[in-house]
Design a protein around this motif. Sequence first.
Motif, mmCIF file in Angstrom:
data_model
loop_
_atom_site.group_PDB
_atom_site.id
_atom_site.type_symbol
_atom_site.label_atom_id
_atom_site.label_comp_id
_atom_site.label_asym_id
_atom_site.label_seq_id
_atom_site.Cartn_x
_atom_site.Cartn_y
_atom_site.Cartn_z
ATOM 1 N N GLN A 193 0.144 2.438 6.303
ATOM 2 C CA GLN A 193 -0.794 2.821 5.275
ATOM 3 C C GLN A 193 -0.358 2.355 3.891
ATOM 4 O O GLN A 193 -0.882 2.805 2.888
ATOM 5 C CB GLN A 193 -0.934 4.358 5.260
ATOM 6 N N LEU A 194 0.606 1.449 3.813
ATOM 7 C CA LEU A 194 1.088 0.975 2.528
ATOM 8 C C LEU A 194 -0.027 0.283 1.758
ATOM 9 O O LEU A 194 -0.967 -0.246 2.327
ATOM 10 C CB LEU A 194 2.246 -0.006 2.724
ATOM 11 N N GLY A 195 0.159 0.264 0.412
ATOM 12 C CA GLY A 195 -0.849 -0.378 -0.421
ATOM 13 C C GLY A 195 -0.677 -1.871 -0.451
ATOM 14 O O GLY A 195 -0.614 -2.472 -1.524
ATOM 15 N N CYS A 196 -0.581 -2.506 0.697
ATOM 16 C CA CYS A 196 -0.343 -3.942 0.733
ATOM 17 C C CYS A 196 -1.077 -4.565 1.897
ATOM 18 O O CYS A 196 -1.438 -3.900 2.851
ATOM 19 C CB CYS A 196 1.165 -4.226 0.851
ATOM 20 N N LEU A 197 -1.282 -5.866 1.817
ATOM 21 C CA LEU A 197 -1.958 -6.613 2.860
ATOM 22 C C LEU A 197 -1.215 -7.908 3.089
ATOM 23 O O LEU A 197 -0.750 -8.551 2.148
ATOM 24 C CB LEU A 197 -3.403 -6.915 2.434
ATOM 25 N N LEU A 207 -2.536 -2.983 -12.823
ATOM 26 C CA LEU A 207 -3.070 -4.310 -13.113
ATOM 27 C C LEU A 207 -4.482 -4.514 -12.603
ATOM 28 O O LEU A 207 -5.294 -5.178 -13.250
ATOM 29 C CB LEU A 207 -2.164 -5.395 -12.507
ATOM 30 N N SER A 208 -4.792 -3.965 -11.412
ATOM 31 C CA SER A 208 -6.102 -4.219 -10.809
ATOM 32 C C SER A 208 -6.382 -3.206 -9.708
ATOM 33 O O SER A 208 -5.454 -2.707 -9.064
ATOM 34 C CB SER A 208 -6.123 -5.638 -10.223
ATOM 35 N N PRO A 209 -7.665 -2.904 -9.467
ATOM 36 C CA PRO A 209 -8.016 -1.996 -8.368
ATOM 37 C C PRO A 209 -7.942 -2.660 -6.999
ATOM 38 O O PRO A 209 -8.108 -1.999 -5.986
ATOM 39 C CB PRO A 209 -9.449 -1.585 -8.706
ATOM 40 N N LYS A 210 -7.730 -3.975 -6.967
ATOM 41 C CA LYS A 210 -7.629 -4.670 -5.680
ATOM 42 C C LYS A 210 -6.225 -5.249 -5.510
ATOM 43 O O LYS A 210 -5.527 -5.492 -6.499
ATOM 44 C CB LYS A 210 -8.671 -5.780 -5.591
ATOM 45 N N PRO A 211 -5.795 -5.470 -4.263
ATOM 46 C CA PRO A 211 -4.472 -6.059 -4.033
ATOM 47 C C PRO A 211 -4.355 -7.438 -4.675
ATOM 48 O O PRO A 211 -5.299 -8.225 -4.661
ATOM 49 C CB PRO A 211 -4.385 -6.147 -2.501
ATOM 50 N N SER A 219 3.831 -16.921 -1.463
ATOM 51 C CA SER A 219 3.004 -15.893 -2.105
ATOM 52 C C SER A 219 1.790 -15.565 -1.236
ATOM 53 O O SER A 219 0.687 -15.396 -1.738
ATOM 54 C CB SER A 219 2.555 -16.356 -3.495
ATOM 55 N N ARG A 220 2.023 -15.479 0.059
ATOM 56 C CA ARG A 220 0.940 -15.171 0.994
ATOM 57 C C ARG A 220 0.561 -13.688 0.970
ATOM 58 O O ARG A 220 -0.529 -13.319 1.383
ATOM 59 C CB ARG A 220 1.360 -15.556 2.417
ATOM 60 N N GLU A 221 1.457 -12.851 0.515
ATOM 61 C CA GLU A 221 1.220 -11.411 0.581
ATOM 62 C C GLU A 221 0.403 -10.916 -0.601
ATOM 63 O O GLU A 221 0.358 -11.530 -1.664
ATOM 64 C CB GLU A 221 2.557 -10.660 0.621
ATOM 65 N N ARG A 222 -0.251 -9.771 -0.392
ATOM 66 C CA ARG A 222 -0.986 -9.077 -1.448
ATOM 67 C C ARG A 222 -0.511 -7.631 -1.494
ATOM 68 O O ARG A 222 -0.209 -7.031 -0.458
ATOM 69 C CB ARG A 222 -2.501 -9.114 -1.193
ATOM 70 N N PHE A 223 -0.451 -7.082 -2.695
ATOM 71 C CA PHE A 223 -0.011 -5.702 -2.844
ATOM 72 C C PHE A 223 -0.852 -5.036 -3.930
ATOM 73 O O PHE A 223 -1.209 -5.661 -4.924
ATOM 74 C CB PHE A 223 1.471 -5.643 -3.214
ATOM 75 N N LEU A 224 -1.145 -3.766 -3.723
ATOM 76 C CA LEU A 224 -1.943 -3.023 -4.694
ATOM 77 C C LEU A 224 -1.065 -2.611 -5.874
ATOM 78 O O LEU A 224 -0.115 -1.845 -5.718
ATOM 79 C CB LEU A 224 -2.556 -1.784 -4.031
ATOM 80 N N LEU A 225 -1.390 -3.129 -7.049
ATOM 81 C CA LEU A 225 -0.694 -2.795 -8.289
ATOM 82 C C LEU A 225 -1.708 -2.117 -9.206
ATOM 83 O O LEU A 225 -2.382 -2.784 -9.991
ATOM 84 C CB LEU A 225 -0.122 -4.052 -8.941
#
Length: 278
Positions: A229-233, A196-200, A187-193
């Motif tokens: 430019q995807l909404g993920c980090l 649920l939240s304004p942050k990844p 679960s190292r990845e972050r994604f903008l949802l």
Amino acid sequence: MVDHLANTEINSQRIAAVESCFGASGQPLALPGRVLLGEGVLTKECRKKAKPRIFFLFNDILVYGSIVLSKRKYRSQHIIPLEEVTTEPLPETLQAKNRWMIKTAKKSFVVSAASLTERQEWISHIEECVRRQLLATGRQPTTEHAAPWIPDKATDICMRCTQTRFSALTRRHHCRQCGFVVCAECSRERFLLPRLSPKPLRVCTLCYRELAAQKGKEEEEQGGGPQGQLGCLSGAAFAASSGDDDDSDEDREGSGDGDWPSHVEFYTSSVSWSSFPS
């Protein structure tokens, strides 16, 4: 229903009593036309264990919180607009009875009642309120719901890699997309949802790949920017903020549960479902 109770003195007194129990930490609940329909204690399945929660059903919202002192003090108030709610009865098992799921776009969770009859009372009253709210607002029923978190105790190993075994040093995490219990490596990845939240937020590797592929496809169809430019980090780029989305919401919410003696029977007749007389 008891819509005729709106703006009456008895209804105002009931709502004021609920506000008083939550105190300064709660939000004001009195609004023109709002009616308190009933209340009861349900068992909410939280991340670490099932915990008693007080629930209040109004004609337009569902309110719940932690119990500090029954009928006198509650905290950690949560307010859910009923037009966002969907209910789903869950199958009966020997270990788990009278359960159903309360689902919204931002959060979904499982609760259980003292009896099958009580469960049906809650579900039928909630569904009728939801139907009336949707009719009044002209909104369509919610079709997208947040995944409920699988309780920590449900698994001793990561539900993605099935290799990592959890321990005092190897902690559990939850994917915000699927609700699975996963290890840090999975679960190292972050994604903008956005719902649920304004942050990844933390997501598992499988959900990350699926979400990134879906986002890339949408941008291709819209002729958008490059894949970068995807909404993920990535986990490496976001590691400094890994503590910000600590899986501790339910732990903080239930921090006062120690105030309850372990032998208390929460589902006595005095605290079970009680719709108010019309």
